[in-house]
Write a protein that holds these residues in place. Structure first.
Motif, PDB file in Angstrom:
ATOM      1  N   SER A 173     -58.851 -13.448  61.646  1.00  6.53           N
ATOM      2  CA  SER A 173     -58.356 -11.749  62.841  1.00  6.53           C
ATOM      3  C   SER A 173     -57.579 -12.159  63.662  1.00  6.53           C
ATOM      4  O   SER A 173     -57.686 -11.078  64.980  1.00  6.53           O
ATOM      5  CB  SER A 173     -59.878 -11.624  63.893  1.00  6.53           C
ATOM      6  OG  SER A 173     -60.549 -12.638  63.999  1.00  6.53           O
ATOM      7  N   TYR A 192     -57.385  -9.468  58.983  1.00  3.01           N
ATOM      8  CA  TYR A 192     -58.313  -8.362  58.386  1.00  3.01           C
ATOM      9  C   TYR A 192     -58.809  -7.001  60.145  1.00  3.01           C
ATOM     10  O   TYR A 192     -59.903  -6.059  59.622  1.00  3.01           O
ATOM     11  CB  TYR A 192     -59.229  -8.412  57.550  1.00  3.01           C
ATOM     12  CG  TYR A 192     -60.723  -9.962  58.051  1.00  3.01           C
ATOM     13  CD1 TYR A 192     -60.180 -10.767  59.232  1.00  3.01           C
ATOM     14  CD2 TYR A 192     -60.858 -10.122  57.419  1.00  3.01           C
ATOM     15  CE1 TYR A 192     -61.434 -11.746  59.709  1.00  3.01           C
ATOM     16  CE2 TYR A 192     -62.289 -11.585  58.108  1.00  3.01           C
ATOM     17  CZ  TYR A 192     -62.433 -11.653  58.791  1.00  3.01           C
ATOM     18  OH  TYR A 192     -62.807 -13.297  59.011  1.00  3.01           O
ATOM     19  N   GLY A 216     -67.741 -16.086  53.423  1.00  4.81           N
ATOM     20  CA  GLY A 216     -68.909 -16.822  55.010  1.00  4.81           C
ATOM     21  C   GLY A 216     -69.530 -15.389  56.144  1.00  4.81           C
ATOM     22  O   GLY A 216     -70.077 -15.915  56.637  1.00  4.81           O
TER      23      GLY A 216
HETATM   24  N1  NAP Z   1     -74.303 -21.833  51.685  1.00  4.78           N
HETATM   25  C1  NAP Z   1     -73.694 -23.040  52.804  1.00  4.78           C
HETATM   26  O1  NAP Z   1     -74.145 -24.183  52.025  1.00  4.78           O
HETATM   27  C2  NAP Z   1     -72.655 -22.802  54.361  1.00  4.78           C
HETATM   28  C3  NAP Z   1     -72.717 -23.996  54.186  1.00  4.78           C
HETATM   29  C4  NAP Z   1     -71.791 -24.019  55.919  1.00  4.78           C
HETATM   30  C5  NAP Z   1     -71.255 -22.460  56.289  1.00  4.78           C
HETATM   31  N2  NAP Z   1     -71.587 -22.156  55.629  1.00  4.78           N
HETATM   32  C6  NAP Z   1     -71.604 -20.195  56.251  1.00  4.78           C
HETATM   33  O2  NAP Z   1     -70.005 -20.397  56.337  1.00  4.78           O
HETATM   34  C7  NAP Z   1     -69.626 -19.671  57.536  1.00  4.78           C
HETATM   35  C8  NAP Z   1     -68.470 -20.422  58.017  1.00  4.78           C
HETATM   36  O3  NAP Z   1     -69.865 -21.790  59.120  1.00  4.78           O
HETATM   37  P1  NAP Z   1     -68.919 -22.260  60.612  1.00  4.78           P
HETATM   38  O4  NAP Z   1     -69.576 -22.734  60.853  1.00  4.78           O
HETATM   39  O5  NAP Z   1     -67.426 -22.564  60.205  1.00  4.78           O
HETATM   40  O6  NAP Z   1     -68.386 -21.247  61.675  1.00  4.78           O
HETATM   41  P2  NAP Z   1     -66.463 -20.853  61.540  1.00  4.78           P
HETATM   42  O7  NAP Z   1     -65.361 -20.154  60.588  1.00  4.78           O
HETATM   43  O8  NAP Z   1     -65.879 -22.334  62.823  1.00  4.78           O
HETATM   44  O9  NAP Z   1     -67.074 -19.243  62.644  1.00  4.78           O
HETATM   45  C9  NAP Z   1     -67.557 -18.171  61.620  1.00  4.78           C
HETATM   46  C10 NAP Z   1     -65.713 -17.592  61.672  1.00  4.78           C
HETATM   47  O10 NAP Z   1     -66.432 -16.160  60.559  1.00  4.78           O
HETATM   48  C11 NAP Z   1     -65.729 -14.869  60.952  1.00  4.78           C
HETATM   49  N3  NAP Z   1     -66.121 -13.889  61.388  1.00  4.78           N
HETATM   50  C12 NAP Z   1     -66.241 -12.890  60.617  1.00  4.78           C
HETATM   51  N4  NAP Z   1     -66.993 -11.671  60.931  1.00  4.78           N
HETATM   52  C13 NAP Z   1     -67.499 -12.302  62.446  1.00  4.78           C
HETATM   53  C14 NAP Z   1     -68.756 -12.122  63.326  1.00  4.78           C
HETATM   54  N5  NAP Z   1     -69.192 -10.614  63.372  1.00  4.78           N
HETATM   55  N6  NAP Z   1     -69.050 -12.534  63.885  1.00  4.78           N
HETATM   56  C15 NAP Z   1     -68.595 -13.670  63.919  1.00  4.78           C
HETATM   57  N7  NAP Z   1     -67.893 -14.113  62.835  1.00  4.78           N
HETATM   58  C16 NAP Z   1     -67.164 -13.632  62.259  1.00  4.78           C
HETATM   59  C17 NAP Z   1     -64.604 -15.307  62.031  1.00  4.78           C
HETATM   60  O11 NAP Z   1     -63.298 -16.106  62.326  1.00  4.78           O
HETATM   61  P3  NAP Z   1     -62.195 -14.256  62.261  1.00  4.78           P
HETATM   62  O12 NAP Z   1     -62.119 -14.424  64.023  1.00  4.78           O
HETATM   63  O13 NAP Z   1     -60.925 -15.231  61.689  1.00  4.78           O
HETATM   64  O14 NAP Z   1     -63.048 -13.381  61.554  1.00  4.78           O
HETATM   65  C18 NAP Z   1     -65.617 -16.578  62.620  1.00  4.78           C
HETATM   66  O15 NAP Z   1     -64.325 -17.531  63.637  1.00  4.78           O
HETATM   67  C19 NAP Z   1     -71.127 -18.818  58.143  1.00  4.78           C
HETATM   68  O16 NAP Z   1     -71.051 -17.918  57.754  1.00  4.78           O
HETATM   69  C20 NAP Z   1     -71.583 -20.123  58.000  1.00  4.78           C
HETATM   70  O17 NAP Z   1     -73.257 -19.614  58.005  1.00  4.78           O
HETATM   71  C21 NAP Z   1     -72.600 -21.794  54.797  1.00  4.78           C
END
Ligand code: NAP
Length: 325
Positions: A173, A192, A216
């Protein structure tokens, strides 16, 4: 007295309380860990907000940490007091000085990996392991799309994809996050906040789109992700950073080219101790061989967990964040 973060009701970061508590004695096959560092993850905000339901309220929070075994229960065979260990899955309660969990959720932590590195990489790095190596087994040479490439999971994905010889297109972003994703090995980035992601993916792949898209972000990017996926390709919807994807009409998968979709969780991929240790060993080897650098960009004291969550949700963090007890 030990300290932990707990919440009595769902809500914003302000519901998190830093309180004294009586740590549980480890039961059969349970181990109590004296946390040295704790990982911050987006999933923690889902349990706090109520998007995901904790088993009961008041509830502890957090699922990732590293430390030293402080006590063991009956029938614990794999660990002893003093062992260095790490974990990246429940039960909730990692935001604490002392956390009790089943021995099957723990891995041995090699001396070469610091507690902070482990706390910054267990949940996120094991996620990248299964996403890139199991959910879709990347061989090298593929061009893939990965959303939020400068975040915790994304920063590790950029590095792992590069090591595999995969061209990762990362969405971000801001220009600063684009530079970070590139430094971590992303082949290309798309901002984006002002670029048309689907159009840029078409250009970058010479019209072919991607065999796999990792999403994610969830609600805001779901339709774009479908548009970036090649016919018969796979959309891996693994998180809800912008809200949950719901109300999907399966017909859209036909319309977009006979697409596949999966909604995986780390728990399914690490549901026994042997699998977990094998995945962790692969992750630790990637770190020891310098293919992956764990970028701890933010550190907070455990007492400041609410502030840390506020920053994560406001998209102001990059890489991993750790809480220090
Ligand atoms: N299913 C699984 O096994 C699993 C395991 C671990 C994590 N996850 C998922 O992976 C994703 C990333 O987790 P993370 O802990 O590493 O977090 P992160 O990527 O450090 O933080 C989330 C990022 O998402 C982007 N984003 C886009 N729209 C957003 C919004 N409306 N509000 C907040 N952030 C937004 C932002 O990046 P930009 O500013 O660049 O858009 C933000 O920095 C999460 O969805 C998490 O739940 C899933």
């Amino acid at each position: 007295m030990a300290k932990r973060i707990q919440f009595r009701a769902h809500g914003g970061p302000e519901v998190l309380e830093y309180v004294d508590y009586q740590p549980t004695e480890p039961g059969p096959q349970q181990v109590r860990v004296s946390n040295k560092a704790i990982g911050l993850n987006f999933i923690d905000t889902y349990f706090r907000s109520g998007l995901y339901a904790p088993p009961a309220l008041p509830s502890g929070l957090g699922a990732e940490g590293a430390g030293v075994v402080d006590a063991v229960g009956r029938d614990v065979t794999r660990f002893k007091v003093g062992d260095r260990v790490a974990y990246g899955s429940g039960p909730l309660g990692a935001y604490s000085d002392l956390h009790t969990l089943p021995q099957d959720n723990l891995v041995h932590l090699p001396d070469a990996i610091s507690f902070e590195q482990a706390a910054g990489v267990m949940l996120k790095g094991l996620t990248v392991q299964y996403l890139l190596r199991q959910t879709y087994e990347l061989k090298g040479g593929e061009t893939i799309l990965f959303h939020a490439a400068a975040g915790g999971v994304g920063s590790l994905a950029c590095q792992w994809a590069k090591a595999l010889g995969v061209k990762l297109i990362g969405t971000v972003s801001s220009p600063e996050k684009a530079a970070l994703a590139k430094a971590n090995g992303a082949w290309a980035t798309i901002d984006y906040s002002h670029e048309d992601v689907a159009q840029r993916v078409l250009e970058l792949t010479n019209g072919k789109k991607c065999p796999v898209v990792y999403d994610g972000v969830g609600k805001d990017t779901w339709l774009t992700s479908l548009d970036c996926t090649a016919p018969r390709g796979l959309v891996v919807s693994f998180g809800n950073a912008s809200g949950a994807v719901d109300g999907v009409n399966l017909g859209i998968l036909a319309a977009k080219g006979s697409l596949y979709v999966t909604r995986p969780t780390l728990g399914t991929y690490t549901n026994n101790a042997e699998k977990l240790q094998t995945m962790a060993d692969e992750l630790f080897a990637m770190i020891s061989s310098d293919n992956i650098k764990v970028d701890i960009s933010q550190r907070y004291s455990l007492a400041d967990a609410a502030k840390a969550q506020t920053e994560l949700s406001a998209r102001r963090t990059t890489g991993s964040t750790v809480l220090l007890p």
